[in-house]
Enzyme design. Sequence first.
Site, PDB file in Angstrom:
ATOM      1  N   LYS A   1      16.699   7.613   3.154  1.00 30.49           N
ATOM      2  CA  LYS A   1      15.919   7.215   1.977  1.00 30.49           C
ATOM      3  C   LYS A   1      15.504   5.746   2.084  1.00 30.49           C
ATOM      4  O   LYS A   1      16.206   4.956   2.735  1.00 30.49           O
ATOM      5  CB  LYS A   1      16.720   7.466   0.706  1.00 30.49           C
TER       6      LYS A   1
ATOM      7  N   SER B   1      17.827   2.991  19.849  1.00 31.83           N
ATOM      8  CA  SER B   1      17.849   1.725  19.130  1.00 31.83           C
ATOM      9  C   SER B   1      17.563   0.592  20.103  1.00 31.83           C
ATOM     10  O   SER B   1      17.963   0.649  21.268  1.00 31.83           O
ATOM     11  CB  SER B   1      19.220   1.508  18.477  1.00 31.83           C
ATOM     12  N   ARG B   2      16.897  -0.426  19.620  1.00 33.73           N
ATOM     13  CA  ARG B   2      16.629  -1.596  20.465  1.00 33.73           C
ATOM     14  C   ARG B   2      17.868  -2.454  20.652  1.00 33.73           C
ATOM     15  O   ARG B   2      17.963  -3.194  21.640  1.00 33.73           O
ATOM     16  CB  ARG B   2      15.508  -2.441  19.855  1.00 33.73           C
TER      17      ARG B   2
ATOM     18  N   ASP C   1      15.224  -0.666  -3.144  1.00 35.85           N
ATOM     19  CA  ASP C   1      15.969  -0.006  -2.075  1.00 35.85           C
ATOM     20  C   ASP C   1      17.269   0.592  -2.630  1.00 35.85           C
ATOM     21  O   ASP C   1      17.540   1.775  -2.410  1.00 35.85           O
ATOM     22  CB  ASP C   1      16.246  -0.988  -0.932  1.00 35.85           C
TER      23      ASP C   1
ATOM     24  N   ILE D   1      23.914   0.803   8.187  1.00 36.40           N
ATOM     25  CA  ILE D   1      24.066   2.068   7.472  1.00 36.40           C
ATOM     26  C   ILE D   1      24.368   3.210   8.439  1.00 36.40           C
ATOM     27  O   ILE D   1      25.130   4.123   8.126  1.00 36.40           O
ATOM     28  CB  ILE D   1      22.824   2.374   6.607  1.00 36.40           C
TER      29      ILE D   1
END
Length: 305
Positions: A89, A35-36, A167, A13
Amino acid sequence: MTTKIALVGIGKIALDQHVPALAASPDWDLAATISRHGQVPGIPAFADFATFLADRPDIPVVSLCLPPVPRFDYADAALKAGRHVMLEKPPGATLAEVHTLEAMARERGLTLFATWHSRMAHAVAPAKAWLKDKTVRQAHITWREDVRKWHPGQDWVFQPGGMGVFDPGINALSILTEILPTPVHLTRAMLEFPANRQTPIAAQLTFSNNVSADFDWRQQGPQTWDIIVQTDRGQLALRMGGNVLEIDGQPTAGENTIMGEYPALYARMADLLRTGASDVDLAPMVHVADALTLGERITTDAFDF
C-alpha cells in the site's frame, strides 16, 4: 505445496514485515529478491528487475515493496511477463495507473492484489460485524505517529507522489472504508505542508455523516492509532491500528500486536491465486486524492530528519 515468490524492494518494511511473513507461511517460498541495495541472507538476489524476469521464469508471483512512484513500471513489466503481482500500500502513485494495472491483469488472466495491511488487523473483522446493524452517529480517527521512527531518512515520503502523512493515514482510511456500514465522502481538508517539503506532514479531514480524522506525523513517544465510532447502541473503539476492539470501554476482541497483518495478506494472496481472482479496492486512495484536491494548504515549520 509452496509457490515461489520474488520480493522487490528490500528496505525497512520488507525486512520488518514481508520477509518474516513469507518465512513463516505454508504457502510461499521466497525464491528471489530484487533491490539496488538490500538483500536477504540465503536468498538469490538481483539488482535489476529485467534481468530477474529473464533469468527466473520459474517464479510466477512478484510482491512489490517499493515507494509508490516507481511501482507502476515494475508492475507493468511483471504483468507483461506473465507474473501475478502483489502491491504494497498504497497500490500506486495515482488512481489512473492502478486502473491500468487492473485492466492489464484482467486481460491476461493474472492475479493483482492491491493490499491494505491494516484491514488485516486482528479486530477489524469483528468491528465490521458489530457495526453492521448499528446506526453510526459520529466517528473520529486519531492517527498520530513519528515519521522519524517509521521512515528514518526516507526523503521520498516528502517528495511528489510520496503522500506525506497520508502514507500512514491511508491505513486508517482502509479500516474506515472496510468497517462503516454506509460509505462516506470527503467534504473538507486542511493540510499542513512543511515549508521545505512537497507533501503534508499533518491533515485534518471532514467527511459526510459526521466523520472526521486527525493525521499527524510529528508525534513523539507513544504512537496513537485510534478509531472511535459512536452508534445508536454504544461506542466502538479500535486501538493499536485496528488490532484491539473495545465496546463501551471494554476490550472484546483482538490482540495487542501488529505482527499478524502481513501473514494475513500473504494468505489472502495465496487464496486469490488458487481461485484465479484479483482484489483491487481503491476506496482508501480515493479519499486521499479527494483530500489533495479539496485541501486548504497551510505552510508550517520546515522539517528535516
